[in-house]
Design a protein around this motif. Sequence first.
Motif, PDB file in Angstrom:
ATOM      1  N   SER A  49      53.008 -12.296 -27.513  1.00 40.43           N
ATOM      2  CA  SER A  49      54.259 -11.626 -27.093  1.00 40.43           C
ATOM      3  C   SER A  49      54.231 -11.175 -25.631  1.00 40.43           C
ATOM      4  CB  SER A  49      54.599 -10.460 -28.013  1.00 40.43           C
ATOM      5  OG  SER A  49      53.542  -9.538 -28.116  1.00 40.43           O
ATOM      6  N   LEU A  52      56.155  -8.127 -23.347  1.00 47.29           N
ATOM      7  CA  LEU A  52      56.687  -7.077 -24.223  1.00 47.29           C
ATOM      8  C   LEU A  52      55.927  -5.750 -24.126  1.00 47.29           C
ATOM      9  CD1 LEU A  52      59.145  -8.136 -25.768  1.00 47.29           C
ATOM     10  CD2 LEU A  52      57.878  -7.792 -27.877  1.00 47.29           C
ATOM     11  N   SER A  55      58.197  -2.732 -22.753  1.00 49.17           N
ATOM     12  CA  SER A  55      59.229  -2.185 -23.640  1.00 49.17           C
ATOM     13  C   SER A  55      58.595  -1.490 -24.842  1.00 49.17           C
ATOM     14  CB  SER A  55      60.228  -3.266 -24.086  1.00 49.17           C
ATOM     15  OG  SER A  55      59.580  -4.394 -24.593  1.00 49.17           O
ATOM     16  N   PHE A  56      57.499  -2.033 -25.355  1.00 48.06           N
ATOM     17  CA  PHE A  56      56.777  -1.405 -26.451  1.00 48.06           C
ATOM     18  C   PHE A  56      56.242  -0.036 -25.999  1.00 48.06           C
ATOM     19  CE2 PHE A  56      52.623  -1.286 -28.944  1.00 48.06           C
ATOM     20  CZ  PHE A  56      53.215  -0.953 -30.155  1.00 48.06           C
ATOM     21  N   LEU A  58      57.350   1.799 -23.658  1.00 48.33           N
ATOM     22  CA  LEU A  58      58.477   2.696 -23.410  1.00 48.33           C
ATOM     23  C   LEU A  58      58.949   3.371 -24.700  1.00 48.33           C
ATOM     24  CD1 LEU A  58      60.154   3.551 -21.055  1.00 48.33           C
ATOM     25  CD2 LEU A  58      61.621   1.562 -21.419  1.00 48.33           C
ATOM     26  N   GLY A  59      59.048   2.601 -25.774  1.00 48.13           N
ATOM     27  CA  GLY A  59      59.419   3.182 -27.068  1.00 48.13           C
ATOM     28  C   GLY A  59      58.421   4.247 -27.492  1.00 48.13           C
ATOM     29  N   ILE A  60      57.135   3.974 -27.254  1.00 47.09           N
ATOM     30  CA  ILE A  60      56.080   4.935 -27.608  1.00 47.09           C
ATOM     31  C   ILE A  60      56.208   6.198 -26.745  1.00 47.09           C
ATOM     32  CG2 ILE A  60      53.581   5.323 -27.593  1.00 47.09           C
ATOM     33  CD1 ILE A  60      53.330   2.228 -28.107  1.00 47.09           C
ATOM     34  N   ILE A  63      58.888   8.762 -27.807  1.00 51.21           N
ATOM     35  CA  ILE A  63      58.600   9.604 -28.971  1.00 51.21           C
ATOM     36  C   ILE A  63      57.451  10.570 -28.681  1.00 51.21           C
ATOM     37  CG2 ILE A  63      57.979   9.600 -31.435  1.00 51.21           C
ATOM     38  CD1 ILE A  63      60.476   8.053 -31.124  1.00 51.21           C
ATOM     39  N   ASN A  83      63.501  -7.194 -16.373  1.00 50.16           N
ATOM     40  CA  ASN A  83      64.700  -6.545 -16.908  1.00 50.16           C
ATOM     41  C   ASN A  83      64.404  -5.212 -17.602  1.00 50.16           C
ATOM     42  OD1 ASN A  83      63.483  -7.535 -19.196  1.00 50.16           O
ATOM     43  ND2 ASN A  83      65.176  -8.837 -19.839  1.00 50.16           N
ATOM     44  N   THR A  84      63.123  -4.937 -17.872  1.00 56.96           N
ATOM     45  CA  THR A  84      62.756  -3.680 -18.529  1.00 56.96           C
ATOM     46  C   THR A  84      62.539  -2.557 -17.498  1.00 56.96           C
ATOM     47  OG1 THR A  84      61.699  -5.000 -20.253  1.00 56.96           O
ATOM     48  CG2 THR A  84      61.104  -2.689 -20.200  1.00 56.96           C
TER      49      THR A  84
ATOM     50  N   LYS B  46      68.092  -7.204 -23.012  1.00 56.19           N
ATOM     51  CA  LYS B  46      67.953  -8.459 -23.751  1.00 56.19           C
ATOM     52  C   LYS B  46      67.351  -8.137 -25.109  1.00 56.19           C
ATOM     53  CE  LYS B  46      67.036 -13.237 -22.520  1.00 56.19           C
ATOM     54  NZ  LYS B  46      66.588 -14.159 -21.492  1.00 56.19           N
ATOM     55  N   ASP B  48      64.871  -9.242 -26.975  1.00 57.86           N
ATOM     56  CA  ASP B  48      63.425  -9.055 -27.188  1.00 57.86           C
ATOM     57  C   ASP B  48      62.973  -7.691 -26.660  1.00 57.86           C
ATOM     58  OD1 ASP B  48      63.837  -9.837 -24.551  1.00 57.86           O
ATOM     59  OD2 ASP B  48      62.032 -11.079 -24.445  1.00 57.86           O
ATOM     60  N   VAL B  49      63.616  -7.207 -25.621  1.00 55.84           N
ATOM     61  CA  VAL B  49      63.301  -5.875 -25.103  1.00 55.84           C
ATOM     62  C   VAL B  49      63.656  -4.823 -26.156  1.00 55.84           C
ATOM     63  CG1 VAL B  49      63.818  -4.182 -23.291  1.00 55.84           C
ATOM     64  CG2 VAL B  49      63.651  -6.615 -22.712  1.00 55.84           C
ATOM     65  N   ILE B  51      63.587  -5.265 -29.351  1.00 49.30           N
ATOM     66  CA  ILE B  51      62.537  -5.332 -30.372  1.00 49.30           C
ATOM     67  C   ILE B  51      61.281  -4.598 -29.886  1.00 49.30           C
ATOM     68  CG2 ILE B  51      60.951  -6.863 -31.645  1.00 49.30           C
ATOM     69  CD1 ILE B  51      63.720  -7.126 -32.767  1.00 49.30           C
ATOM     70  N   GLY B  52      60.947  -4.768 -28.618  1.00 52.62           N
ATOM     71  CA  GLY B  52      59.781  -4.072 -28.055  1.00 52.62           C
ATOM     72  C   GLY B  52      59.939  -2.561 -28.160  1.00 52.62           C
ATOM     73  N   ILE B  53      61.081  -2.057 -27.742  1.00 51.52           N
ATOM     74  CA  ILE B  53      61.338  -0.614 -27.777  1.00 51.52           C
ATOM     75  C   ILE B  53      61.319  -0.105 -29.222  1.00 51.52           C
ATOM     76  CG2 ILE B  53      63.111   1.150 -27.359  1.00 51.52           C
ATOM     77  CD1 ILE B  53      63.944  -0.661 -24.911  1.00 51.52           C
ATOM     78  N   SER B  55      59.858  -1.349 -31.715  1.00 54.78           N
ATOM     79  CA  SER B  55      58.487  -1.421 -32.234  1.00 54.78           C
ATOM     80  C   SER B  55      57.669  -0.226 -31.758  1.00 54.78           C
ATOM     81  CB  SER B  55      57.814  -2.725 -31.788  1.00 54.78           C
ATOM     82  OG  SER B  55      58.548  -3.832 -32.273  1.00 54.78           O
ATOM     83  N   GLY B  56      57.943   0.227 -30.533  1.00 57.74           N
ATOM     84  CA  GLY B  56      57.302   1.442 -30.032  1.00 57.74           C
ATOM     85  C   GLY B  56      57.693   2.664 -30.863  1.00 57.74           C
ATOM     86  N   PHE B  57      58.950   2.699 -31.302  1.00 58.66           N
ATOM     87  CA  PHE B  57      59.390   3.778 -32.202  1.00 58.66           C
ATOM     88  C   PHE B  57      58.646   3.670 -33.534  1.00 58.66           C
ATOM     89  CE2 PHE B  57      63.878   3.417 -30.136  1.00 58.66           C
ATOM     90  CZ  PHE B  57      63.477   4.203 -29.069  1.00 58.66           C
ATOM     91  N   SER B  58      58.585   2.444 -34.050  1.00 59.77           N
ATOM     92  CA  SER B  58      57.969   2.225 -35.367  1.00 59.77           C
ATOM     93  C   SER B  58      56.510   2.647 -35.402  1.00 59.77           C
ATOM     94  CB  SER B  58      58.040   0.746 -35.760  1.00 59.77           C
ATOM     95  OG  SER B  58      59.316   0.425 -36.204  1.00 59.77           O
ATOM     96  N   ALA B  79      58.937 -12.498 -30.334  1.00 62.58           N
ATOM     97  CA  ALA B  79      58.533 -11.111 -30.626  1.00 62.58           C
ATOM     98  C   ALA B  79      58.289 -10.906 -32.122  1.00 62.58           C
ATOM     99  CB  ALA B  79      59.601 -10.137 -30.118  1.00 62.58           C
ATOM    100  N   PHE B  83      54.352 -10.955 -32.496  1.00 67.39           N
ATOM    101  CA  PHE B  83      54.054  -9.516 -32.394  1.00 67.39           C
ATOM    102  C   PHE B  83      54.228  -8.822 -33.742  1.00 67.39           C
ATOM    103  CE2 PHE B  83      55.264  -5.123 -30.919  1.00 67.39           C
ATOM    104  CZ  PHE B  83      53.962  -4.738 -30.718  1.00 67.39           C
TER     105      PHE B  83
END
Lengths: 190, 169
Positions: A49, A52, A55-56, A58-60, A63, A83-84, B46, B48-49, B51-53, B55-58, B79, B83
């Motif tokens: 991936s 990614l 963005s992953f 960033l989500g973390i 929270i 784009n992120t 986009k 996939d972004v 999904i990335g974000i 997934s960070g929440f998850s 993704a 991933f």
Amino acid sequence: MSLLTRLEAIEIIMSEINDNDLVISTTGMISREVFYIKERTSNFYMIGSMGLASSFGLGIAMINKSKRVIVLDGDGSLLMSLNTLPLPKYLGISNFLHICLDNGLYQSTGSQKTISNSLDFKLITKSMGYENSYLIEGNQDELSNLIRSIPESLSFVNIKVSQDQNLEVPRVSIEPEIISSRFSEHCFEK
Amino acid sequence: MSPEDFVKALKERDFLYFSGVPDSTFGSLFSVLENDQDLNYVPAPKEDVAIGIASGFSISKKKSCVVMQNSGLGNIINAVTSFNGIYKIPVLIVIGWRGYGGKPNDAPEHWIMGEKTTEIIKDLELPFTSIENQDIENQDFLNKLDGLIERIYNENIPGIILINKGVIK
């Protein structure tokens, strides 16, 4: 001044960061080298991936506001996810340190060239809203000092590294599912 | 079903963290997501972004949901396979079905994907359900939603709910 190798840069980063920092490393050699230098349960080795990790992370970071999230990207994966870059500022995220290990190559796939030499990641991230953007070219002490004293606000560091490669670095030998479950335990804020 | 009712159903199931890319199939759903004070919605550039974000929440132990249209289905395949599928990171993915069934439904750019959408989703072998207008009329929607969510969190993988035009308005 000669450039640091990527492995040396990763060694400096991993020794200067805090124990409770969460580290997300991008696919390929970068994850392998982080695993080789300093394996910790709060490392997330993102094999596959490509693009990614940011963005992953960033989500973390959204929270887990009391922890710093460090994303270790390569120039190829950063180019794949330009784009992120505007999102952390838009979301008001400050616990986010984004580091690019820039060797100008897709080294994990056989050292094909990226286009990173014709652009300026420091300028790009600055214009995308990162509060602090740095470029490191070479000096070991400079990188150590920067990582040790970097402000606790949205920051980006581009590290120009050499194209040398240590072929003894093994693959990440932990199952992806285990990487996830043990990392998740570090994300305490429910 | 109104966008508010759809969001209410998700909130009642602890989905408070969202990302996505807009789709007209969902009417005003995206403004409901943006304006509801209980929710966090990240507008992604986009799919996939998103999904990335999400997934960070998850991985931070929050139930997360991505809302998007099927024209972005191709953008999430890497993704969800390389991933989420192998790292076992669940995400509820709500997809609007543009070009339902193919030509001549909807605008030309949706014809091919409109026809192929269910085949592509089925090939991914992820938990999947689709919602059409009759599911709202005979109140099957919540059963389908609960069945999907149960599979997503039992197996810790992403699951897709495909929503036809007119279901949410």
